[in-house]
Write an enzyme that holds these catalytic residues in place. Structure first.
Site: not given
Ligand code: GP9
Ligand code: MN
Length: 649
Positions: A259, A303, A419, A478-479
């Protein structure tokens, strides 16, 4: 008493008196049902308030149609509308009791879901449910005992005002909801959220609009379309690299989707201390390939877009999440491809609930045998924070599930602790926060460290479980985790000004592929690539050729590949050039290039790839494609519902 009765009679017989009575009763009924029947995870008073007011706009809007009638017709219209609204609400109640989810158009049309409900519908009805229709009875009685007289025509102007007030109330509701949850409608990450913020009825309207636009695009397509796409992807096919082809043959495959992990964190030292020592050590491991020019290519689906990219080697959509809006499409997703090539089992494991990003439905479309969602984990308060389960208990509790899987298996684990906005319990903080003064950026280092520790523990547990030696582990971010809005704090972190060029460079996420047993030559691989390229890379490492499939990425270890990373907005990066918001820069110096001609070929290529990928998704073209050796997914055999349903999200 008599006086009171008389006043209420008087009010009821005012032109809008009965109307408002019905609105208020239906509104309150809806709110009570929300409280009793749905667990929507209310976290603050604003959310509580929104839940309370969200039935108002749709209730006024729909009941206002009755005002177009007069006399008896008005009563009939009230009752019909009230019945329809109540029925929709009640259908959702019954559906929720079984599925823990709300009804959507695709689900209604798929009916397979209802098949699952089948005989158990009766068991889902409760005697007190009759109370959910009490308002209908109340109005009928009022009419029958003539407590309300036949009603006069309402002036058009008044009706228009009533409709506009419904729209205004909705706008205010949405605006307030957006302050608590930005991009609520564009990202639409979770049906629970839409209902929590906007209400069941508004959610249904939204869903109907979405589904009908989808259906019309799909109807446009024919099988010629897919031939054109296939011709294009065939032309960009690159040969596998013999040195790597089949290096991980017959092994299990474990994906760890990390994440919000950005590549700048690798080897970054905060106050002289490494933030992610374990990951750093892996980048230097002889059994690990580390790609240091690997970029995320996600859009609004965050995600879920990352998942979509790595599972399909296609691009996410320009708007919204494919997972949410296109879960009824046909796919030849990674799990199904692996299952067609000797894999015995495919699963996703993630410490959040199945409705988030519409995962349950999409996973079925992709062919996952199982989704171990939050209901399979201990979601006790001490284990959860922010979006769900913390990474350490998540990895720990995942081990037994992995051990039980028939081999070779494919398992994707999605982490959560790192996150936004990066909160972390005090006892889990093992590194000081950064000191930029921006709480989000400062906390990021602590949650990244926590994740790193969790990952190390997981590697140790995998070794102890006996799985490690026969498992390829693929780890990727993921990003981005730190958005452009946090630039001032990020400048402090990096100790330099961040230009638009740098901002794009920061979209790197780490990719590490670990294959035990000295089967590959590990080390840093500087090829420029993105998430769309992961699937062909991994399939070939497993000895599976990808020729039959529609893929928009290319094998990262093939010497024939063209190094270009398209981004969702049409920008791109190559080893020599970067396009940022359509402006051209030299890579790696960041020097501006004024002559766009140098990039025309790249711009066209990126446009073409995105366009074709979008077409495949919007028109559901893979339903016309039958790759040789591929067994299509049979969703009727898939059931993920054995979890414990704590449902305390
Ligand atoms: C939720 C998690 C977060 O389950 O995957 O999604 P994101 O907000 O990062 O898209
Ligand atoms: Mn994410």
């Amino acid at each position: 008493m008599e006086k009171l009765l008389n006043t209420s009679k008087y009010l009821l017989n005012k032109p809008l008196g009965l109307f408002f009575l019905i609105v208020v009763v239906f509104w309150l009924k809806t709110y009570v049902i929300y409280q009793i029947e749905f667990s929507l995870g209310i976290q603050n008073t604003l959310q509580q308030f929104l839940l309370f007011i969200n039935p108002i706009s749709s209730t006024i809007f729909f009941l206002a149609f009755a005002l177009l009638f007069k006399g008896k017709g008005r009563f009939v219209a009230y009752l019909t509308i009230q019945f329809l609204l109540s029925f929709l609400l009640y259908a959702n109640v019954v559906y929720y009791r079984f599925f823990n989810d709300f009804i959507t158009m695709p689900v209604l049309l798929q009916t397979q879901n209802f098949g699952q409900l089948g005989g158990s519908v009766l068991a889902l009805l409760k005697p007190y449910d009759i109370l959910y229709f009490l308002d209908l009875i109340l109005i009928t009685v009022l009419v029958l005992i003539k407590a309300v007289k036949l009603q006069e025509r309402v002036p058009r102007k008044t009706i228009a005002m009533v409709f506009s007030s419904a729209v205004l109330i909705f706008a205010a509701n949405l605006a307030l909801a957006e302050t608590d949850r930005p991009q609520l409608l564009t990202r639409t990450f979770d049906r629970n959220y839409l209902v929590k913020y906007l209400g069941v009825h508004n959610f249904t309207i939204y869903d109907i609009i979405q589904s009908t636009t989808s259906a019309s695009q799909r109807a446009l397509a024919d099988s010629d379309d897919i031939t054109k796409v296939k011709n294009y992807t065939d032309a960009s096919y690159v040969k596998p690299n013999k040195e790597y082809f089949g290096a991980a043959k017959d092994m299990n495959v474990l994906y760890i989707q990390m994440e919000s992990l950005q590549d700048f964190i690798i080897d970054y030292k905060l106050n002289g201390q490494e933030v992610t020592p374990f990951l750093n050590s892996l980048t230097r491991d002889k059994n690990t390939l580390y790609f240091n020019n690997f970029f995320h290519q996600t859009g609004q689906g965050k995600t879920s877009d990352a998942e979509f990219l790595i599972e399909n080697s296609m691009f996410p959509l320009p708007k919204g999440s494919v997972y949410v809006t296109k879960a009824t499409n046909t796919y030849q997703g990674l799990p199904a491809v692996l299952k067609s090539n000797g894999f015995k089992f495919a699963a996703t494991l993630h410490g959040n609930y199945k409705t988030f990003w519409n995962r349950e439905n999409m996973y079925k479309a992709l062919g996952y045998d199982m989704f171990y969602d939050a209901t399979y984990y201990n979601m006790a308060p001490e284990n959860t924070l922010n979006y769900g389960l913390e990474d350490k208990p998540f990895f720990k509790e995942s081990i037994p599930y992995l051990k039980d899987m028939p081999q070779p298996f494919f398992a994707k684990l999605i982490t959560l602790s790192n996150h936004f906005p990066y909160p972390l319990d005090e006892e889990d903080q093992t590194i000081e926060p950064a000191t930029t003064g921006d709480k989000t950026v400062d906390g990021y280092f602590q949650t990244a460290r926590y994740f790193d520790e969790a990952l190390k523990q997981f590697f140790d547990d995998l070794k102890a479980s006996g799985l490690y030696d026969n498992t390829m582990i693929v780890m990727y971010g993921d990003h981005y985790g730190i958005s452009e809005n946090r630039q001032p704090a990020m400048e402090k972190v990096l100790g330099k000004e961040i230009t638009p060029f740098d901002q794009q460079q920061l979209q790197r996420v780490p990719l590490l592929i670990h294959i035990p047993g000295e089967k590959i030559k590990g080390g840093v691989n500087p090829t420029y690539g993105g998430q769309v390229d992961l699937r062909p890379t991994v399939l070939r490492l497993l000895g599976i050729d990808t020729k039959e499939y529609i893929e928009f990425g290319t094998d990262l270890v093939s010497s024939e590949r063209r190094q270009i990373v398209p981004f969702r907005n049409g920008d791109f990066v190559t080893p020599e050039l970067s396009s940022v918001d359509g402006k051209l820069y030299k890579n790696p110096t960041g020097e501006r290039i004024m002559d766009n001609a140098a990039s025309q070929e790249y711009t066209d290529l990126v446009k073409k790839r995105l366009e074709l990928s979008d077409k495949v998704i919007y028109r559901d073209l893979l339903r016309f494609h039958q790759p040789k050796g591929f067994t299509p997914v049979d969703q009727s055999t898939l059931d993920y519902s054995q979890g414990k349903h704590y449902n305390n999200q």
